[in-house]
Each structure stands twice: as structure tokens, then as C-alpha cells.
Design an enzyme around this catalytic site. Structure first.
Site: not given
Ligand code: NAD
Length: 256
Positions: A90, A157, A161, A192
Site C-alpha cells: 500500500n 503518479y 499506478k 487521508t
Molecule cells: P498516506 O500519505 O496517508 O499514507 C501513505 C503511507 O505510505 C504512509 O504510511 C507513508 O509513510 C508510506 N510511505 C510512503 N513512502 C514510503 C516508502 N518509500 N517506504 C515505505 N512507506 C512509505 O496516503 P494514503 O492515501 O493512505 O495512500 C495509501 C495508498 O493508497 C497509496 O499507494 C496511494 O497512492 C493510494 N491511493 C490513495 C488515494 C487517496 O485519495 N487517498 C486514492 C487512490 C489511491
């Protein structure tokens, strides 16, 4: 709820947002959880919260773009709880949104390094551990609606993805015969810290007038709602599902 007693789940990016909610849901279902991310303090707080609720968890500080960190993460999971049954890849970043003409080479490498190479590295070592244990398993990668859709300034990005579709389908075909299922969850807009950073980058006007009206449920998702989709795909309830995508997006990708 699924009964995940005696199962071991590994979640990357667990210090925040979707990853944190997923780790908590695994623990609620009875699984032992290994939580990985870069921020040690937040992971320790999550472990304490899971333990206070009666669960078992262990933290490992990891940068998923570094091969040695990922190997150590998997070794930590196996060393602590004996094996890995479920792995959720994730961790991800949105990176800098920029026109292709201005996008620094280093930024392209950073976003692809975490979001795509990171998932490759994680699956490689998780699959080795699952194959060594010989008891099958389930892997869920976290993509995005941007696994299907592009947007201006989002080339790094969106490419990262989109790449997860090829990575997930190919590896699912490789591992199916050994009883390891691999799927991709593609969330829409989720409330988030990442979403709030992205909203700031795009601007409130573009978000409120351009993005939100295309979500048929007319709201952002909650991290817990995405966690439900992820944990379902790991559970026995999804025993005949592999190589596919599940898109909890409130209907964002239904219409143009
Ligand atoms: P967030 O920023 O709240 O959490 C991201 C997490 O990834 C954090 O724990 C961060 O420390 C960790 N992280 C980042 N880089 C890292 C690395 N190099 N090594 C280890 N950990 C790392 O974001 P989120 O919204 O919870 O996103 C989680 C996933 O969901 C991501 O892959 C994101 O692309 C995807 N996503 C999020 C959304 C949204 O709207 N929030 C939409 C679609 C997809």
C-alpha cells in the site's frame, strides 16, 4: 468479519491513512500484523493501539524503494510471527504534480521508485517467503483510479499506478498454481493525509467543481471503506478471485 486467527498479515505504508486502517482491520479479524513504513514513531503508536485492543502487532521501519530494506522487512515478519499469509503493498506517494516539460528526472525516478519498483521488490520477497512456507497466501497491491485514468500534471503518479495492473496480472498468473492469489485495489478519492496534500496541489476549485461532482456518491471515501475491500480480497471469501482489480471509488470511474 473474517476469522483470521493464526494468520499473519504484512502491511506497507501502515503509519497513515489506508494502510493504518487496513492493519487495524486485520487485527480486529484476529490476524497478527506486521506494520511497515518509514516513520518509526507512528508505527510504534499503531502497534500500541493494536495491542491495547487485544491484538498482536510488530513494527519494522522500511523504505520500500530499497531492496535491502524490503528483504529485512520480510525477514522481520517471518522471524517474528513465523510466516506471511497476507501481504498488502500500500505504501505510495503522490509526488510533485508537474507538466511533463518541467518534471525533474529525479522526481520521476522517486515516484516510480516507491510506487512501482517498491511493489515489485515487496512482491518478490513476499512471494519467496510464501513459497518457502508452502501454504499459499494472498497479496493485494494498492493502485488507484489513476491505474486507469490520467490527469494533466500527473504523469509520474499515473504511470506508476497504471504499471501496477501489468505487475499484478503477470505475477498473479505466475503464482496461482502455488495457491497464492494476487489482486489490485484501486481506490478513488479517500480522506487521508495524501488526499489533503493532493487537494492542496490541485486547488480547492478544481477539486470541488471538477473532481468531486464526478463521484456518484458525492463524497470522499473513508480509509476504513478501502480497508474492507483489501481485507476481503485476502480472506477466504475471495478464494476464487485472483489477477483482478476492485475499484472502491464511489462511482468515480462509471461515467465521463
Ligand atoms: P498516506 O500519505 O496517508 O499514507 C501513505 C503511507 O505510505 C504512509 O504510511 C507513508 O509513510 C508510506 N510511505 C510512503 N513512502 C514510503 C516508502 N518509500 N517506504 C515505505 N512507506 C512509505 O496516503 P494514503 O492515501 O493512505 O495512500 C495509501 C495508498 O493508497 C497509496 O499507494 C496511494 O497512492 C493510494 N491511493 C490513495 C488515494 C487517496 O485519495 N487517498 C486514492 C487512490 C489511491
Amino acid at each position: 468479519m473474517s476469522n483470521m486467527q493464526d494468520k499473519v498479515a504484512l502491511v506497507t505504508g501502515a503509519s497513515s491513512g489506508i494502510g493504518r486502517a487496513t492493519a487495524e482491520l486485520f487485527a480486529t479479524n484476529g490476524a497478527k500484523v506486521v506494520v511497515a513504513a518509514r516513520r518509526g514513531d507512528e508505527l510504534d503508536a499503531l502497534v500500541a493501539a493494536i495491542e491495547a485492543a487485544g491484538g498482536q502487532a510488530s513494527a519494522v521501519q522500511t523504505d520500500v524503494s530499497k531492496s535491502e530494506d524490503v528483504q529485512a522487512m520480510v525477514q522481520h515478519a517471518v522471524g517474528t510471527f513465523g510466516r506471511i499469509d497476507y501481504a498488502v503493498n500500500n505504501a505510495g506517494i503522490e509526488g510533485v504534480f508537474s507538466a511533463i516539460t518541467e518534471l525533474p528526472d529525479e522526481e520521476w525516478d522517486r515516484v516510480l521508485g516507491i510506487n512501482l519498483r517498491g511493489v515489485f521488490l515487496c512482491m518478490k520477497h513476499q512471494a519467496r517467503a510464501m513459497l518457502a512456507a508452502g501454504q499459499g497466501g494472498a497479496i493485494v497491491n494498492v493502485g488507484s483510479v489513476n491505474s486507469f485514468l490520467g490527469f494533466p500534471t500527473g504523469s509520474a503518479y499515473c504511470t506508476s499506478k497504471h504499471g501496477l495492473i501489468g505487475l499484478t496480472t503477470s505475477v498473479s498468473a505466475e503464482l496461482a498454481v502455488q495457491g497464492i492469489r494476487v489482486n489490485l485495489v484501486c481506490p478513488g478519492i479517500v480522506d487521508t493525509p495524501m488526499h489533503h496534500r493532493a487537494r492542496n496541489l490541485l486547488g480547492d476549485e478544481i477539486y470541488d467543481q471538477g473532481v468531486l461532482p464526478s463521484v456518484h456518491l458525492r463524497r470522499a471515501g473513508r480509509p476504513e471503506e478501502i480497508a474492507q475491500a483489501i481485507v476481503f480480497l485476502c480472506s477466504d471469501a475471495a478464494s476464487y478471485i485472483t489477477g483482478t482489480t476492485l475499484t472502491p471509488d464511489g462511482g468515480l470511474t462509471l461515467t465521463v
